[in-house]
Design an enzyme around this catalytic site. Structure first.
Site, mmCIF file in Angstrom:
data_model
loop_
_atom_site.group_PDB
_atom_site.id
_atom_site.type_symbol
_atom_site.label_atom_id
_atom_site.label_comp_id
_atom_site.label_asym_id
_atom_site.label_seq_id
_atom_site.Cartn_x
_atom_site.Cartn_y
_atom_site.Cartn_z
ATOM 1 N N VAL A 1 0.756 -10.529 4.622
ATOM 2 C CA VAL A 1 -0.502 -10.160 3.970
ATOM 3 C C VAL A 1 -0.767 -8.672 4.154
ATOM 4 O O VAL A 1 -0.329 -8.067 5.128
ATOM 5 C CB VAL A 1 -1.693 -10.975 4.518
ATOM 6 N N HIS B 1 -0.733 3.933 9.617
ATOM 7 C CA HIS B 1 -1.237 2.602 9.990
ATOM 8 C C HIS B 1 -2.356 2.710 11.033
ATOM 9 O O HIS B 1 -2.313 2.095 12.100
ATOM 10 C CB HIS B 1 -0.102 1.716 10.512
ATOM 11 N N ASP C 1 2.086 -3.963 11.762
ATOM 12 C CA ASP C 1 1.677 -2.553 11.712
ATOM 13 C C ASP C 1 0.184 -2.404 11.487
ATOM 14 O O ASP C 1 -0.417 -1.401 11.884
ATOM 15 C CB ASP C 1 2.419 -1.821 10.585
ATOM 16 N N GLU D 1 1.224 4.838 3.468
ATOM 17 C CA GLU D 1 0.835 3.465 3.120
ATOM 18 C C GLU D 1 -0.431 3.367 2.287
ATOM 19 O O GLU D 1 -0.755 2.273 1.785
ATOM 20 C CB GLU D 1 0.705 2.597 4.377
ATOM 21 N N SER E 1 8.362 -2.409 2.471
ATOM 22 C CA SER E 1 7.949 -3.808 2.346
ATOM 23 C C SER E 1 9.100 -4.651 1.817
ATOM 24 O O SER E 1 9.290 -5.802 2.233
ATOM 25 C CB SER E 1 6.737 -3.921 1.410
ATOM 26 N N ARG F 1 -1.913 -14.103 -9.244
ATOM 27 C CA ARG F 1 -0.628 -13.814 -8.600
ATOM 28 C C ARG F 1 0.213 -15.076 -8.449
ATOM 29 O O ARG F 1 1.440 -15.045 -8.643
ATOM 30 C CB ARG F 1 -0.872 -13.177 -7.230
ATOM 31 N N TYR G 1 4.018 7.625 7.701
ATOM 32 C CA TYR G 1 3.264 6.383 7.889
ATOM 33 C C TYR G 1 2.327 6.567 9.083
ATOM 34 O O TYR G 1 2.717 7.126 10.113
ATOM 35 C CB TYR G 1 4.199 5.203 8.189
ATOM 36 N N ASP H 1 -1.140 -17.590 -1.439
ATOM 37 C CA ASP H 1 -1.859 -16.371 -1.798
ATOM 38 C C ASP H 1 -3.267 -16.751 -2.241
ATOM 39 O O ASP H 1 -3.512 -17.906 -2.626
ATOM 40 C CB ASP H 1 -1.127 -15.622 -2.916
ATOM 41 N N LYS I 1 7.608 7.395 11.139
ATOM 42 C CA LYS I 1 6.617 6.613 11.870
ATOM 43 C C LYS I 1 5.475 7.498 12.354
ATOM 44 O O LYS I 1 5.557 8.717 12.377
ATOM 45 C CB LYS I 1 7.269 5.905 13.059
ATOM 46 N N ALA J 1 3.013 -8.062 9.027
ATOM 47 C CA ALA J 1 1.739 -7.329 8.996
ATOM 48 C C ALA J 1 1.374 -6.702 10.336
ATOM 49 O O ALA J 1 0.275 -6.172 10.486
ATOM 50 C CB ALA J 1 0.615 -8.269 8.553
ATOM 51 N N ARG K 1 15.490 6.068 11.610
ATOM 52 C CA ARG K 1 15.290 6.684 10.307
ATOM 53 C C ARG K 1 14.932 8.161 10.475
ATOM 54 O O ARG K 1 14.658 8.627 11.574
ATOM 55 C CB ARG K 1 14.170 5.952 9.548
#
Length: 368
Positions: free
Chosen positions: A239, A96, A270, A118, A134, A203, A94, A198, A75, A268, A15
């Protein structure tokens, strides 16, 4: 403002921080854009495409960092890129950080202002710059999960949708957010037996209304997750706690109850992953096996579909990049508290509380 776009150097990351159409928007607004040669090669944009959009091409990352006021990436910066950051730099990418203390400490040492995609929020509290990736990761999770369930990949030899007279595979999705919903849409499309777990009853009700009888929903208690893991052929970890490390929902003990050749996909990862046995992998070596279960834990999943991902990401990030370039970081964040929520590091300090808590580092609120 002078905006720099280095070529991504993380393993199999194709990317690019700005596509030529995004560059054209910035240059039309009066900004200079410096792009490292072949930065867009992974999505079939050559240097001439960037020149046509108004960019200047530079030969090395060092030249890009030296010329730019704001660095726009995809990244998190790798160690050799962190070494190029200056205190007057604005980094927009990003990060993280909750699962990467060395990176956080490197960014603190640099003194740069670092805004993480994020943790930028919207007026509704959603995460608009995380959402497109996501969506991609959620949809990819079913694609790769189905692949690794194939026998020649070491999987159980199960077809997600089954065939008449043979039951479909059971898919458990942990988390009903953007990634989880997109995973469910793909799994339903392949006629799998899908359950979403969840901890929000509200939700779960929304998911029930959205999917109707196509899926099942369940409250994500420890016992329910244990039963889900035991019975599932494919488990998707989707999550998210914004800015914080992902909770470990599935223990090694639970993993031992799974059928040999079952697959887990940890979206998840990351943020540290939601399976106790997870460890980050790369597109070059994407899977490993623990207790007979295949783990897919690639930390930049959307990089595999780089062209789709780059355009989706730019659609979301460009308005914020323009605001930062037009106003400068401090004025832009003062004018937009949702953008200010993206600030993770500045002046050598951690500015996001969840990140500070995850890394056990001092939290210093931004006083803008």
């Amino acid at each position: 403002m002078k905006v720099g776009v280095p070529r991504e150097i993380k393993n199999h990351e194709y990317r690019v921080g700005l596509t030529p159409p995004s560059v054209a928007e910035l240059t039309a607004a009066g900004h200079e854009v410096f792009v490292e040669t072949q930065a867009g090669g992974g999505i079939d944009f050559d240097d001439a495409d960037y020149v046509e959009a108004g960019a200047k091409i530079l030969g090395t990352p060092a030249e890009v960092f030296a010329a730019a006021d704001m660095i726009v990436k995809v990244k998190e910066p790798q160690p050799q890129e962190i070494a190029l950051l200056r205190p007057d730099h604005l980094l927009f990418t990003y990060l993280h950080l909750a699962a990467d203390k060395p990176q956080a400490e490197g960014l603190m040492k640099s003194g740069a202002t670092c805004i993480a995609y994020e943790t930028v929020t919207s007026r509704t509290g959603s995460l608009p710059l995380l959402k497109p990736m996501s969506e991609v990761a959620g949809r990819m999770s079913i694609q790769v999960g189905a692949h690794y369930l194939e026998k020649e990949q070491g999987g159980r030899g199960v077809l997600l949708g089954g065939v008449p007279g043979v039951a479909p595979a059971r898919v458990a999705i942990l988390g009903g957010g953007v990634a989880g919903v997109n995973a469910a849409q793909m799994a339903v499309g392949q006629r799998a037996d899908v359950t979403i777990y969840d901890i929000s009853n509200e939700r779960l009700a929304e998911l029930d209304m959205f999917f109707g009888s196509q899926i099942k929903t369940a409250y994500a208690s420890k016992s329910a997750i244990a039963a889900a893991v035991k019975n599932a052929h494919l488990v998707i970890g989707a999550v998210l706690v914004p800015g914080a490390a992902a909770p470990k929902l599935v223990t090694r003990e639970m993993l031992r109850t799974m059928k040999r050749g079952s697959v887990i996909v940890d979206i998840a990862i990351d943020q540290g992953g939601c399976f106790e046995t997870s460890k980050a992998t790369t597109h070059a070596d994407p899977v490993f096996e623990v207790e007979g279960v295949i783990h897919y834990c690639v930390a930049n999943m959307p990089g595999a579909v780089a062209r789709t991902s780059a355009f989706a990401l730019n659609n979301a990030t460009l308005p914020f990049a323009l605001k930062l370039a037009n106003m400068g970081a401090e004025a832009a964040m003062k004018a937009d508290p949702h953008l200010a929520n993206g600030l993770n590091v500045s002046d050598g300090k951690i500015r996001h509380q969840a990140v500070a808590e995850a890394l056990d580092l001092p939290y210093s609120p931004w006083e803008g």
